[in-house]
Design a protein around this motif. Structure first.
Motif, PDB file in Angstrom:
ATOM      1  N   GLN A  32      -8.868  -5.403  13.540  1.00  0.00           N
ATOM      2  CA  GLN A  32      -8.474  -6.273  12.437  1.00  0.00           C
ATOM      3  C   GLN A  32      -7.101  -5.870  11.900  1.00  0.00           C
ATOM      4  OE1 GLN A  32     -11.987  -5.631   9.995  1.00  0.00           O
ATOM      5  NE2 GLN A  32     -12.654  -7.740  10.310  1.00  0.00           N
ATOM      6  N   LYS A  33      -6.370  -6.877  11.437  1.00  0.00           N
ATOM      7  CA  LYS A  33      -5.041  -6.630  10.879  1.00  0.00           C
ATOM      8  C   LYS A  33      -5.163  -5.866   9.568  1.00  0.00           C
ATOM      9  CE  LYS A  33      -2.174 -10.043  11.093  1.00  0.00           C
ATOM     10  NZ  LYS A  33      -1.480 -11.331  10.785  1.00  0.00           N
ATOM     11  N   VAL A  34      -4.244  -4.940   9.356  1.00  0.00           N
ATOM     12  CA  VAL A  34      -4.252  -4.115   8.148  1.00  0.00           C
ATOM     13  C   VAL A  34      -2.843  -4.108   7.558  1.00  0.00           C
ATOM     14  CG1 VAL A  34      -4.629  -1.814   7.196  1.00  0.00           C
ATOM     15  CG2 VAL A  34      -6.087  -2.643   9.041  1.00  0.00           C
ATOM     16  N   ARG A  35      -2.773  -4.284   6.250  1.00  0.00           N
ATOM     17  CA  ARG A  35      -1.502  -4.155   5.535  1.00  0.00           C
ATOM     18  C   ARG A  35      -1.623  -2.963   4.589  1.00  0.00           C
ATOM     19  NH1 ARG A  35       1.049  -8.848   6.860  1.00  0.00           N
ATOM     20  NH2 ARG A  35      -0.267 -10.701   7.158  1.00  0.00           N
ATOM     21  N   VAL A  36      -0.605  -2.117   4.610  1.00  0.00           N
ATOM     22  CA  VAL A  36      -0.627  -0.887   3.814  1.00  0.00           C
ATOM     23  C   VAL A  36       0.586  -0.879   2.897  1.00  0.00           C
ATOM     24  CG1 VAL A  36      -0.709   1.629   3.877  1.00  0.00           C
ATOM     25  CG2 VAL A  36      -1.728   0.312   5.744  1.00  0.00           C
ATOM     26  N   ARG A  37       0.366  -0.469   1.657  1.00  0.00           N
ATOM     27  CA  ARG A  37       1.486  -0.327   0.728  1.00  0.00           C
ATOM     28  C   ARG A  37       1.259   0.927  -0.116  1.00  0.00           C
ATOM     29  NH1 ARG A  37      -1.811  -3.815  -2.227  1.00  0.00           N
ATOM     30  NH2 ARG A  37      -2.063  -3.203  -4.410  1.00  0.00           N
ATOM     31  N   VAL A  38       2.364   1.468  -0.591  1.00  0.00           N
ATOM     32  CA  VAL A  38       2.322   2.621  -1.487  1.00  0.00           C
ATOM     33  C   VAL A  38       2.993   2.213  -2.784  1.00  0.00           C
ATOM     34  CG1 VAL A  38       3.108   4.978  -1.877  1.00  0.00           C
ATOM     35  CG2 VAL A  38       2.303   4.300   0.379  1.00  0.00           C
ATOM     36  N   ASP A  39       2.240   2.203  -3.865  1.00  0.00           N
ATOM     37  CA  ASP A  39       2.794   1.826  -5.162  1.00  0.00           C
ATOM     38  C   ASP A  39       3.853   2.840  -5.586  1.00  0.00           C
ATOM     39  OD1 ASP A  39       1.112  -0.334  -5.285  1.00  0.00           O
ATOM     40  OD2 ASP A  39      -0.469   0.751  -6.352  1.00  0.00           O
ATOM     41  N   GLY A  40       4.920   2.328  -6.162  1.00  0.00           N
ATOM     42  CA  GLY A  40       5.993   3.203  -6.620  1.00  0.00           C
ATOM     43  C   GLY A  40       7.044   3.463  -5.570  1.00  0.00           C
ATOM     44  N   LEU A  41       6.772   3.098  -4.329  1.00  0.00           N
ATOM     45  CA  LEU A  41       7.744   3.264  -3.254  1.00  0.00           C
ATOM     46  C   LEU A  41       7.970   1.926  -2.577  1.00  0.00           C
ATOM     47  CD1 LEU A  41       6.562   6.550  -1.491  1.00  0.00           C
ATOM     48  CD2 LEU A  41       8.482   6.287  -3.041  1.00  0.00           C
ATOM     49  N   ASP A  42       9.152   1.753  -2.078  1.00  0.00           N
ATOM     50  CA  ASP A  42       9.435   0.546  -1.312  1.00  0.00           C
ATOM     51  C   ASP A  42       8.938   0.762   0.111  1.00  0.00           C
ATOM     52  OD1 ASP A  42      10.337  -1.866  -0.452  1.00  0.00           O
ATOM     53  OD2 ASP A  42      12.435  -1.241  -0.247  1.00  0.00           O
ATOM     54  N   ALA A  43       7.629   0.880   0.227  1.00  0.00           N
ATOM     55  CA  ALA A  43       7.027   1.195   1.519  1.00  0.00           C
ATOM     56  C   ALA A  43       5.837   0.283   1.754  1.00  0.00           C
ATOM     57  CB  ALA A  43       6.581   2.660   1.558  1.00  0.00           C
TER      58      ALA A  43
END
Length: 497
Positions: free
Chosen positions: A361-372
Motif C-alpha cells: 500500500q502507498k504510504v505518505r510520511v511527513r515530519v512536523d516542523g521540518l520541510d520533509a
C-alpha cells in the motif's frame, strides 16, 4: 448603540419593579406607556438588527474587496470544483531509523594499539577507506609467516620450471637417440639440451651400444667368410648384448627419473602454493586487504605489524570509540558507519486496523516542523503482534539522497487504504474556518470575493470533497486564500470595535 434612560424615568421604573416584586399589579398597569414603548421599541430594533445581520451573513453579506495593487501582490489562483480523488487513509505515528541492512559495526580483526586514527565523527567515508591503523603483534607474526611462505613458493616455482625444462629436453634427447644416429651425430644434435648429469650417462651408454653393435656386425661378417673363430664371434655378441642391456637400463632410468623429478617438483609447488594461500587467508582474517597483501614485501620493518581498519560500506561515521594509542581488541566496536541514502520508517498498527493494512500500500510520511515529506510503500508488516502493546510493526523505506530524513525523528505515517472518486473536489487549502463554519472564497466580481459556506464530505490532506455550497463553474480561490481570510478578520475586528 447604547440607549440612555432619563434619571426620573429610571426612578419610576425602579419603583414599578419594586411594586411588581411586592405583588401589586396596578403599578404595572399604571406604568408610563411612553417608557414601556421606548424600551420595547429599542428592544425590537435591536432584535431586528441582529436578525438582519445574521440573515445577511447567511446570504454572504460579508465581502472582501482588494485594490489592484493588493490583488497583484496576493497572487490568488482561481479554480472550480470538479471530479477528483480522495485518499481514504490511516494515519499512525512513526519513527525514522537507519536501515539495519546499511549499518556497519566495525571491530578490529586482531588485538593491538591504535597508531593512526583517520576518521572523525560525522565524516563521510567511501567503501574501503581507511578509518584507523592498528599495530598488532599477532598480525606481525602472520605477515612474517606469509613472507616466508612466499619465498618458499618462489623457490618451488623455480625448481618446477627447471624440472619442466629438463623433462622436455630429456624427451627430446630420447627421441633423437631413438632414430639411432651415429654417436657423433647424436652428440651434435643434443648439444644444446640441458638435462644434467643424465645426459653424459645416456650418451656414453648409447655410444657403447653403437660401438658394440658395430663390432658384432663386423665379427659376424668375418665369421661368414671364415676369417675369425667362433669364439671371437661369441665374444663380440656377448659384448653387444651387455652394451645393449646397459643402454636400455640407462635410458629407462633417465626416462623414469625425469618424470619422477617433475612430479616431485609439481607436488612441492602445489604444497608451497597451498601454504601461501593459507597464510594469505590468515592475513585476510586479520583485516589485511588484498591490495595490502601485494605490497607486504615493501613495508618498512617497523610497520610490519601495522594494518588498516577499513569501512566496508560507503556512509557516515555516526559512532567513534577510538583515540590514538588506545588498546583495542576484537570485541571493541571502534566505529559505526551508516549509509543514510535510504532510511526506514517504523510504525505500529493497532489490532483493529490490521485487516486494512497490507504490504504494497502507498504510504505518505511527513515530519512536523521540518520541510520533509516522502512517499513509499508498506514494505513489511509483522505477522506477530508485539507482546506488550499487541500491535504489529510495519515499515516503509524512503530514499534519502539529501539526508533530510534523520534517524530518531518522529513523524506521521499516512497509509492510503483506498482512493475514492468525488464528483466535486477542491484543494484542501481552499477551505477556511470562519465564524464556526467552513467557507471558500468565491470571486463574484473582479477583485471582489465572498466567503461562501460549504459542506465538506470526505477529505485528505491535499483534497476535500464539496457536497454543498459551490457548483462547477464557480470561481473559487484555490491558492493564497489566506490573504482574503486575513482581510476578513481585519474587517470583523474593526466592526466589533
Amino acid at each position: 448603540m447604547k440607549t440612555r434612560i432619563p434619571l426620573g424615568m429610571a426612578a419610576v421604573m425602579g419603583l414599578a419593579l419594586l411594586l411588581v416584586g411586592c405583588g401589586k399589579g396596578e403599578h404595572v398597569e399604571n406604568a408610563p406607556r411612553g417608557g414601556h414603548k421606548e424600551q420595547a421599541g429599542e428592544a425590537g430594533h435591536e432584535g431586528h438588527a441582529g436578525e438582519a445581520g445574521h440573515e445577511g451573513e447567511e446570504e454572504g453579506g460579508d465581502h472582501v474587496a482588494l485594490s489592484p495593487e493588493a490583488a497583484a501582490e496576493a497572487k490568488l489562483e482561481i479554480g472550480s470544483p470538479g471530479p477528483g480523488k480522495i485518499e481514504i487513509s490511516l494515519e499512525l505515528p512513526g519513527e525514522v531509523i537507519a536501515d539495519p541492512d546499511q549499518v556497519a559495526h566495525i571491530t578490529p580483526k586482531a588485538a593491538g594499539t591504535a597508531r593512526e586514527v583517520k576518521a572523525v565523527l560525522g565524516s563521510r567515508v567511501k567503501a574501503g577507506e581507511v578509518l584507523a591503523v592498528i599495530e598488532s603483534p599477532e598480525l606481525g607474526e602472520a605477515k612474517i609467516g606469509y613472507l616466508e611462505a612466499l619465498r618458499a613458493r618462489d623457490l618451488a616455482s623455480f625448481d618446477h620450471d627447471r624440472q619442466s625444462t629438463v623433462s622436455g629436453n630429456t624427451k627430446t634427447m630420447l627421441g633423437v637417440l631413438a632414430k639411432e644416429p651415429s654417436p657423433e651425430a647424436a652428440r651434435e644434435e643434443t648439444a644444446g639440451l640441458a638435462i644434467g648429469e643424465d645426459k653424459g650417462r645416456l650418451l656414453t651408454a648409447y655410444s657403447n651400444h653403437r660401438l658394440a653393435k658395430r663390432n658384432r656386425d663386423r665379427e659376424e661378417d668375418l665369421f661368414r667368410r671364415k676369417i675369425n673363430s667362433e669364439a671371437e664371434l661369441l665374444t663380440a655378441r656377448n659384448a653387444f648384448d651387455a652394451a645393449a642391456a646397459e643402454y636400455a637400463s640407462v635410458r629407462e632410468s633417465v626416462e623414469f627419473a625425469h618424470v619422477a623429478r617433475l612430479l616431485d617438483a609439481q607436488r612441492a609447488l602445489r604444497a608451497a602454493e597451498a601454504n601461501l594461500q593459507n597464510r594469505e587467508r590468515r592475513l585476510h582474517l586479520l583485516g589485511v586487504a588484498e591490495s595490502e597483501v601485494e605490497g607486504l614485501g615493501k613495508e618498512p620493518d617497523d610497520r610490519i605489524a601495522w594494518y588498516s581498519l577499513r569501512s566496508p560500506i560507503e556512509g557516515i561515521v555516526v559512532e567513534k570509540h577510538c583515540v590514538l594509542g588506545e588498546s583495542v581488541d576484537t570485541s571493541t566496536r571502534v566505529f559505526v558507519v551508516t549509509d543514510l541514502s535510504r532510511v526506514q520508517v517504523r510504525f505500529q498498527v493497532p489490532p483493529a486496523d490490521l485487516p486494512r493494512v497490507r504490504p504494497g500500500q502507498k504510504v505518505r510520511v511527513r515530519v512536523d516542523g521540518l520541510d520533509a515529506s516522502g512517499e513509499g510503500r508498506v514494505d513489511y508488516l509483522s505477522p506477530v503482534a508485539e507482546e506488550r502493546t499487541r500491535m504489529a510493526e510495519g515499515r516503509v523505506f524512503l530514499p534519502n539522497p539529501d539526508g533530510k530524513w534523520r534517524p530518531g525523528l518522529f513523524g506521521a505515517v499516512r497509509i492510503v487504504l483506498e482512493e475514492a472518486e468525488a464528483k466535486a473536489a477542491l484543494p484542501a487549502e481552499a477551505v477556511f474556518r470562519h465564524e464556526g463554519r467552513e467557507v471558500v472564497f468565491v470571486e463574484e466580481e473582479e477583485r471582489k470575493y465572498e466567503p461562501r459556506p460549504v459542506r465538506i464530505g470526505r477529505r485528505d490532506p491535499a483534497t476535500v470533497e464539496v457536497l454543498e455550497g459551490v457548483k462547477p463553474g464557480d470561481k473559487v480561490v484555490v491558492k493564497n486564500g489566506f490573504v482574503l481570510k486575513a482581510e476578513l478578520g481585519k474587517e470583523a475586528g474593526g466592526h466589533d470595535h
